[in-house]
Design a protein around this motif. Structure first.
Motif, PDB file in Angstrom:
ATOM      1  N   LYS A   1     -46.057 -87.437  55.610  1.00  0.00           N
ATOM      2  CA  LYS A   1     -45.849 -86.251  54.765  1.00  0.00           C
ATOM      3  C   LYS A   1     -47.121 -85.442  54.545  1.00  0.00           C
ATOM      4  O   LYS A   1     -47.072 -84.224  54.407  1.00  0.00           O
ATOM      5  CB  LYS A   1     -45.264 -86.675  53.413  1.00  0.00           C
ATOM      6  CG  LYS A   1     -43.814 -87.133  53.485  1.00  0.00           C
ATOM      7  CD  LYS A   1     -43.259 -87.401  52.096  1.00  0.00           C
ATOM      8  CE  LYS A   1     -41.761 -87.700  52.151  1.00  0.00           C
ATOM      9  NZ  LYS A   1     -41.191 -87.924  50.795  1.00  0.00           N
ATOM     10  N   ARG A   2     -48.262 -86.107  54.515  1.00  0.00           N
ATOM     11  CA  ARG A   2     -49.495 -85.436  54.111  1.00  0.00           C
ATOM     12  C   ARG A   2     -50.419 -85.049  55.267  1.00  0.00           C
ATOM     13  O   ARG A   2     -51.242 -84.157  55.120  1.00  0.00           O
ATOM     14  CB  ARG A   2     -50.285 -86.331  53.144  1.00  0.00           C
ATOM     15  CG  ARG A   2     -49.636 -86.458  51.774  1.00  0.00           C
ATOM     16  CD  ARG A   2     -50.585 -87.136  50.801  1.00  0.00           C
ATOM     17  NE  ARG A   2     -50.061 -87.129  49.451  1.00  0.00           N
ATOM     18  CZ  ARG A   2     -50.718 -87.592  48.393  1.00  0.00           C
ATOM     19  NH1 ARG A   2     -51.930 -88.093  48.555  1.00  0.00           N
ATOM     20  NH2 ARG A   2     -50.175 -87.548  47.197  1.00  0.00           N
ATOM     21  N   HIS A   3     -50.293 -85.726  56.385  1.00  0.00           N
ATOM     22  CA  HIS A   3     -51.268 -85.514  57.449  1.00  0.00           C
ATOM     23  C   HIS A   3     -50.666 -84.792  58.640  1.00  0.00           C
ATOM     24  O   HIS A   3     -49.474 -84.891  58.923  1.00  0.00           O
ATOM     25  CB  HIS A   3     -51.863 -86.860  57.893  1.00  0.00           C
ATOM     26  CG  HIS A   3     -52.591 -87.574  56.800  1.00  0.00           C
ATOM     27  ND1 HIS A   3     -52.557 -88.936  56.639  1.00  0.00           N
ATOM     28  CD2 HIS A   3     -53.370 -87.087  55.803  1.00  0.00           C
ATOM     29  CE1 HIS A   3     -53.279 -89.266  55.585  1.00  0.00           C
ATOM     30  NE2 HIS A   3     -53.784 -88.173  55.056  1.00  0.00           N
TER      31      HIS A   3
ATOM     32  N   MET B   1     -46.360 -91.735  53.237  1.00  0.00           N
ATOM     33  CA  MET B   1     -47.328 -90.777  52.719  1.00  0.00           C
ATOM     34  C   MET B   1     -48.123 -90.139  53.846  1.00  0.00           C
ATOM     35  O   MET B   1     -48.424 -88.943  53.812  1.00  0.00           O
ATOM     36  CB  MET B   1     -48.265 -91.473  51.737  1.00  0.00           C
ATOM     37  CG  MET B   1     -49.066 -90.532  50.870  1.00  0.00           C
ATOM     38  SD  MET B   1     -48.010 -89.591  49.733  1.00  0.00           S
ATOM     39  CE  MET B   1     -47.425 -90.905  48.669  1.00  0.00           C
TER      40      MET B   1
ATOM     41  N   PRO C   1     -50.142 -79.216  57.606  1.00  0.00           N
ATOM     42  CA  PRO C   1     -49.454 -80.464  57.940  1.00  0.00           C
ATOM     43  C   PRO C   1     -48.172 -80.216  58.709  1.00  0.00           C
ATOM     44  O   PRO C   1     -47.428 -79.283  58.395  1.00  0.00           O
ATOM     45  CB  PRO C   1     -49.184 -81.075  56.554  1.00  0.00           C
ATOM     46  CG  PRO C   1     -50.234 -80.478  55.648  1.00  0.00           C
ATOM     47  CD  PRO C   1     -50.417 -79.073  56.172  1.00  0.00           C
TER      48      PRO C   1
ATOM     49  N   CYS D   1     -56.741 -89.270  60.541  1.00  0.00           N
ATOM     50  CA  CYS D   1     -56.584 -89.353  59.092  1.00  0.00           C
ATOM     51  C   CYS D   1     -57.191 -90.657  58.578  1.00  0.00           C
ATOM     52  O   CYS D   1     -57.461 -91.585  59.344  1.00  0.00           O
ATOM     53  CB  CYS D   1     -55.106 -89.261  58.704  1.00  0.00           C
ATOM     54  SG  CYS D   1     -54.058 -90.535  59.442  1.00  0.00           S
TER      55      CYS D   1
END
Length: 268
Positions: free
Chosen positions: A145-147, A142, A266, A220
């Motif tokens: 993919k997100r940060h 995650m 991202p 993050c």
């Protein structure tokens, strides 16, 4: 010098054990030197030794579907490598690669299994350690993919600093790229950004954290979750993890960090 001091190893798990239990464990340990870049475990291979780092740092690396291999956590003197044996898993599930060479204590697999039956504190500590590593692995996909790459790089440098116990560390751009699953050019760009916002300095791979608070603003939230896991484990050990104090953010640094985070997409 008292008996407890004489038995100190530098590894927090081992040093948290009761004296009698620690004696039994250390009797089965052997000092080993691990080299930077050496892989001490490969996925699906049988685990032969459990490592307890003293002054080395080991990266646990995984490859998620559709993504390059990258590190999802670093293990230093606070933890263990190969402790999944405590939960019945006797093969490596990830690759364990030495990021910073140094010394560790290792225990052969058969001796370790025997110790777990007679050392309840060790059993509890390594089970907790293995559980933390599993949670980090689950969170990593995650995170990637997100940060953004700059967020992950900032968190990774903070984690490395905590593992080596100092603000100065060596990490070339090639090393950072490999462990972050990114290109060298991308890492160089993001490292330059961190230098510009005065969070770190970089002298040909010799990195120093100049403003930890500023770096945490970029990182993050995954770093905070990993830090909480370590604090829980430290509390279980009767210890407290102290983070290096940071200077107060100056206005220019603060504005630059916030501007970059708001306008950055991202990394893919």
């Amino acid at each position: 010098m008292n008996q407890t001091s004489e038995l100190c190893t530098g590894n927090r798990i081992l040093d948290s054990l009761p004296v009698a239990e620690r004696k039994r464990v250390l009797h089965c340990c052997e000092d080993v030197t691990v080299l930077e870049g050496e892989s001490i475990g490969f996925p699906h291979e049988v685990i032969h030794y459990v490592y307890f780092p003293i002054d080395c740092v080991v990266a646990l690396m995984n490859q998620y579907e559709g993504l390059d291999e990258s590190s999802f956590t670093l293990v230093g003197p606070e933890g263990s490598v190969g402790a999944s044996l405590a939960v019945g898993i006797d093969t490596w599930q990830v690759r364990a690669k030495v990021f910073q060479g140094g010394h560790a204590l290792w225990i052969p697999i058969q001796a370790f299994k025997h110790l777990l039956q007679h050392a309840p504190t060790l059993d509890r500590q390594v089970r907790m350690d293995a559980g933390n590593q599993v949670q980090c692995s689950r969170d990593a996909l995650m995170c990637v993919k997100r940060h953004t790459l700059s967020q992950r790089l900032a968190g990774w440098l903070l984690m490395l600093s905590d593992r080596v116990g100092k603000k100065h560390m060596y990490a070339s751009r090639q090393m950072l790229a490999e462990h972050l699953g990114a290109s060298v050019a991308s890492v160089a760009r993001e490292l330059t950004y961190l230098v510009r916002c005065r969070a770190v300095t970089d002298d040909n791979g010799h990195i120093e954290i100049k403003n930890r608070r500023s770096l945490r603003r970029v990182a993050c939230r995954c770093f905070d979750r990993k830090s909480r896991l370590n604090r829980v484990r430290a509390a279980e050990n009767g210890r407290r993890i102290d983070y290096a104090p940071s200077k107060r953010l100056d206005d220019a640094s603060d504005r630059f960090v916030l501007f970059r985070l708001r306008h950055q997409n991202p990394a893919t």
